[in-house]
Scaffold this motif. Structure first.
Motif, PDB file in Angstrom:
ATOM      1  N   GLY A 168      26.817 -10.124  13.632  1.00  0.00           N
ATOM      2  CA  GLY A 168      27.173 -10.544  14.988  1.00  0.00           C
ATOM      3  C   GLY A 168      27.687 -11.969  15.039  1.00  0.00           C
ATOM      4  N   GLU A 169      27.032 -12.874  14.313  1.00  0.00           N
ATOM      5  CA  GLU A 169      27.475 -14.269  14.332  1.00  0.00           C
ATOM      6  C   GLU A 169      28.849 -14.403  13.683  1.00  0.00           C
ATOM      7  OE1 GLU A 169      27.097 -18.318  15.336  1.00  0.00           O
ATOM      8  OE2 GLU A 169      26.187 -16.449  16.020  1.00  0.00           O
ATOM      9  N   GLY A 170      29.064 -13.682  12.582  1.00  0.00           N
ATOM     10  CA  GLY A 170      30.378 -13.716  11.959  1.00  0.00           C
ATOM     11  C   GLY A 170      31.461 -13.189  12.886  1.00  0.00           C
ATOM     12  N   TYR A 171      31.166 -12.083  13.570  1.00  0.00           N
ATOM     13  CA  TYR A 171      32.165 -11.511  14.481  1.00  0.00           C
ATOM     14  C   TYR A 171      32.392 -12.422  15.687  1.00  0.00           C
ATOM     15  CZ  TYR A 171      34.679  -7.980  17.163  1.00  0.00           C
ATOM     16  OH  TYR A 171      35.634  -7.305  17.868  1.00  0.00           O
ATOM     17  N   ARG A 172      31.323 -13.028  16.202  1.00  0.00           N
ATOM     18  CA  ARG A 172      31.465 -13.943  17.349  1.00  0.00           C
ATOM     19  C   ARG A 172      32.351 -15.129  16.988  1.00  0.00           C
ATOM     20  NH1 ARG A 172      29.172 -18.580  19.688  1.00  0.00           N
ATOM     21  NH2 ARG A 172      28.126 -19.056  17.730  1.00  0.00           N
ATOM     22  N   LEU A 173      32.095 -15.731  15.831  1.00  0.00           N
ATOM     23  CA  LEU A 173      32.907 -16.873  15.402  1.00  0.00           C
ATOM     24  C   LEU A 173      34.351 -16.454  15.168  1.00  0.00           C
ATOM     25  CD1 LEU A 173      30.359 -18.518  12.941  1.00  0.00           C
ATOM     26  CD2 LEU A 173      31.034 -19.376  15.187  1.00  0.00           C
ATOM     27  N   SER A 174      34.534 -15.246  14.648  1.00  0.00           N
ATOM     28  CA  SER A 174      35.893 -14.751  14.436  1.00  0.00           C
ATOM     29  C   SER A 174      36.633 -14.588  15.760  1.00  0.00           C
ATOM     30  CB  SER A 174      35.852 -13.418  13.682  1.00  0.00           C
ATOM     31  OG  SER A 174      37.142 -12.889  13.493  1.00  0.00           O
ATOM     32  N   CYS A 175      35.951 -14.072  16.780  1.00  0.00           N
ATOM     33  CA  CYS A 175      36.583 -13.907  18.092  1.00  0.00           C
ATOM     34  C   CYS A 175      36.850 -15.247  18.767  1.00  0.00           C
ATOM     35  CB  CYS A 175      35.705 -13.038  18.990  1.00  0.00           C
ATOM     36  SG  CYS A 175      35.662 -11.300  18.499  1.00  0.00           S
TER      37      CYS A 175
END
Length: 753
Positions: free
Chosen positions: A430-437
């Motif tokens: 989730g943190e990786g995807y949030r930072l990516s977005c």
């Protein structure tokens, strides 16, 4: 008849025989026209991609689950207003959203696509608070740019929610059902067929057949489109089984779990009901006829044989084996699932060590005496349990309860450890995807590196890594990551639209053509396939054919924002700016944070010399993606055209620092410095730029213009010649030759020639 038809429908759905399921379910609804059966028929149609049929079947229904399925049908048909009305009836403003987390998620999607961002965020958060494992809701929050840090969303509150859900709501009933089924199956295995009368055997088999459809019906109707009917898979989680209206009519208690435990070493035979009193699941109206058929004398004989065979012939008792296994710290049989799990999964948990110590404390007792005593006690207990009066008190063995408590502790420990591991994994993802977005791509890459080797080398993670490298304009690394994703899951289409754009920028026409053909052969109805095909034709400068392919992608999924954006790019290439603007605006209606479309609109307005509009749209793109050196470069250009040169130079400095390998901001900076007549600094920037882009003709052409402005025609002609030697485009060739012809004409006179 009704349970058999329901069972047949469920079997057909599990075997993906949707047409057969629809036919049988139509017979079911004709014979037994209840709303719960209509729900099952609607779910069959939804699985078969016939949302219009489900829509007409459920229109006007009132049950919560019916309203959810109707809303799902409306959503698939793009009838968003009707879908919202079904989930939130205007005449019942305080009514709960049906189907819990799935209902809130669907309502969030409806609000998102009707441009009500705050309401969408609220319902996505509600879905996560109800079910912390609803990853799709967190994905939507990330796309909207409103997701909290993953450590908060998948933190302690989520752990407590899951543990409460699995331990309090499901564990007791799971043990209740499985223990009785395990007891019945163990009894049947311990006795040979001749120990039963033919009539007894017949009625026992008949009751088992009657049990199954009720449970199937329950899981299909109550699970609804989110849990089972729309996902195409049956749920094996008994924690969520809730009695439906039909199931209540069929049985006095909740139906048994869908996945039956057929292991001999099941939970302890004594089970305490949810209300604190010992119960047995045989106390139901479905199995009641068995008492009238079986002769009481034969029943006592069977009970004695069960007791003797279970506790004398079978050797070591189950609780004894549990204690021995726990004491030797080798493997532990967890109640309710029949699976053997190694002790390393219990780790250093305090609860697990307490359970092990509790069971190990009995090792000193004499096993033979215990077995004999236990056989006598259990014979008495068996008599009491088979007497199906629900108010009768059943003698409970204290040792059995002690070991049930130890097993419960072990199960609690296992659930707590499992939820902790799941939330930890979702926290990293989730943190990786949030930072990516948020386009903090380097930070996202660092987070993804924390994953285990197994999780990192999955198609989804590698696709996210590829997208991050794409946003960082590192196309070679992006190509490598997407290639690994394709190798991990050749059938997955996740991120393949971006991968095709990566190959487009790398000018890998052969790889792009091969990818496009593979994707189309994999799934002709996926928008990613046609985006790849469109990029393939666009690379070959066949913009009209490319546009048709991108329009096909839009036709297949009108909510695929990137396909709208690619249509806009092709319209711009064809200099059809009006349709280009419409395509970019369509993309922004789907996803307001799709910065590529803001950037595309800015480019159109820049070319149309509508500089204020251009600056606005570039700034919107910059607010969404503040780390893109390309966006900063064009925003600086727009600011310069508005006579805000100081702001422009400041923005270009940020762009250079953001990506030193990108030649565009350095070129734009040199151009602005030349217009400000700061020729020396402009030449310094261009000399540095030549190291990063030694074969860029525009760099030498700009140096030629500067030398012309400084009245140095020899150097100007030399650099113009270098620019022509690098074979620029036809338009640039004409511009450079015109500049050479006017080399001796002063700049102030060029406008008059």
């Amino acid at each position: 008849m009704e349970p058999i038809l329901i069972d047949c429908v469920q079997h057909s759905l599990r075997d993906f025989m949707y047409s057969n399921a629809i036919f049988i379910c139509e017979r079911l609804c004709a014979e037994f026209p209840s709303e719960t059966n209509l729900q099952l028929l609607a779910s069959c149609y939804l699985r078969n991609s016939q949302a219009y049929s489900a829509y007409h079947i459920l229109k006007g229904t009132q049950l919560a689950q019916s309203r959810y399925l109707f809303a799902m049908s409306c959503f698939r048909m793009d009838l968003l207003n009707e879908a919202e009305t079904a989930l939130c009836p205007p005449n019942e403003p305080s009514a709960e959203v049906p189907n819990g987390a799935a209902g809130h998620y669907l309502l969030g999607l409806i609000y998102r696509y009707t441009d009500r961002r705050k309401s969408a965020i609220h319902h996505f958060r509600e879905a996560l608070s109800i079910d912390p494992l609803m990853w799709a809701a967190y994905e939507e929050l990330c796309v909207l740019g409103a997701a909290e840090e993953a450590s908060v969303v998948f933190g302690e509150a989520a752990a407590r929610c899951l543990q409460k859900q699995y331990l309090h709501h499901g564990l007791g009933s799971q043990n209740l059902h499985v223990s009785n089924e395990d007891r019945n199956f163990s009894s049947a295995r311990s006795l040979s067929l001749e120990d039963f009368s033919p009539r007894h055997l017949k009625h026992m088999q008949g009751s088992n057949i009657r049990d199954i459809p009720g449970n199937y019906h329950n899981s299909a109707v109550i699970g609804g489109a989110s849990a089972q009917s729309l996902t195409g898979s049956s749920s094996n989680m008994p924690f969520y089984n809730t009695p439906s209206p039909m199931a209540t009519q069929m049985s006095g208690v909740a139906p048994p779990p869908l996945c039956r435990n057929m292991q001999q070493n099941g939970p302890n035979l004594n089970t305490v009901g949810a209300d604190g009193s010992p119960k047995s699941t045989v106390n139901s109206t479905v199995q009641a006829p068995r008492r009238k058929v079986v002769d009481e004398g034969k029943l006592r004989k069977v009970r004695k044989q069960i007791s003797s065979r279970l506790f004398i012939d079978s050797g070591t008792r189950r609780s004894t084996r549990l204690s021995a296994d726990a004491g030797s710290n080798t493997s532990t049989m967890m109640p309710g699932n029949g699976n053997t799990n190694t002790s390393k999964y219990l780790g250093g948990s305090k609860l697990s060590s307490m359970g092990l110590r509790s069971m190990a404390s009995r090792k000193g007792q004499t096993w033979s005496n215990e077995n004999i005593d236990e056989g006598i006690r259990n014979e008495t207990s068996e008599d009491s349990r088979l007497n199906v009066t629900s108010s009768s008190a059943v003698p409970i063995d204290s040792r059995s309860l002690e070991h049930d408590g130890a097993s419960a502790l072990l199960n609690t420990s296992r659930i707590m450890l499992g939820t902790s591991e799941i939330l930890s994994l979702l926290g990293i993802l989730g943190e990786g995807y949030r930072l990516s977005c948020l386009y903090r791509c380097q930070d996202a890459l660092d987070v993804f590196l924390k994953l285990s080797h197994k999780q990192y080398n999955t198609s989804w993670v590698l696709s996210q890594v590829g997208k991050s490298y794409f946003e960082l304009v590192d196309y070679l690394e992006a190509d490598r990551a997407f290639s690994l994703a394709r190798r991990a899951s050749p059938y997955s289409l996740e991120g393949m639209d971006i991968y095709s754009t990566v190959l487009y920028h790398l000018k890998e026409d052969m790889k792009l053509s091969y990818l496009a053909q593979e994707l189309v052969s994999t799934d002709r109805l996926a928008p990613q396939s046609w985006c790849a095909m469109g990029n393939c034709f666009s690379l070959q400068k066949d913009h009209e054919t490319a546009l048709k392919n991108f329009q096909r992608a839009v036709q297949l999924n009108s909510r695929f924002a990137y396909a709208h954006t690619l249509c806009g790019h092709e319209y711009v290439s064809l200099e059809d700016f009006e349709n280009g603007i419409k395509s970019y605006q369509s993309a922004l209606r789907v996803d307001a944070r799709h910065y590529n479309s803001w950037y595309g609109l800015g480019m159109i307005y820049l070319r149309q010399e509508k500089f204020e509009f251009s600056e606005h749209h570039f700034r919107m793109a910059f607010q969404i993606n503040p780390r893109s050196s390309v966006i900063m470069s064009y925003l600086g250009t727009a600011l310069h055209t508005l006579q805000r040169s100081e702001e422009a130079l400041s923005m270009l400095e940020k762009a250079i620092l953001a990506d030193k390998k990108n030649p565009l901001p350095m070129y734009q900076k040199a151009n602005i410095l030349m217009n400000l007549e700061d020729f020396d600094e402009a030449l310094e920037v261009l000399e540095e730029l030549k190291e990063y882009a030694p074969r860029e003709s525009s760099v030498y052409a700009l140096m030629g213009r500067i030398y012309k402005r400084r009245n140095m025609p020899e150097k100007a002609v030399f650099h113009y010649g270098l620019a022509l030697d690098l074979k620029p485009s036809a338009t640039d060739v004409a511009t450079i030759k015109a500049a050479i012809e006017k080399l001796l004409v002063p700049d102030e006179l060029q406008d008059y020639l």
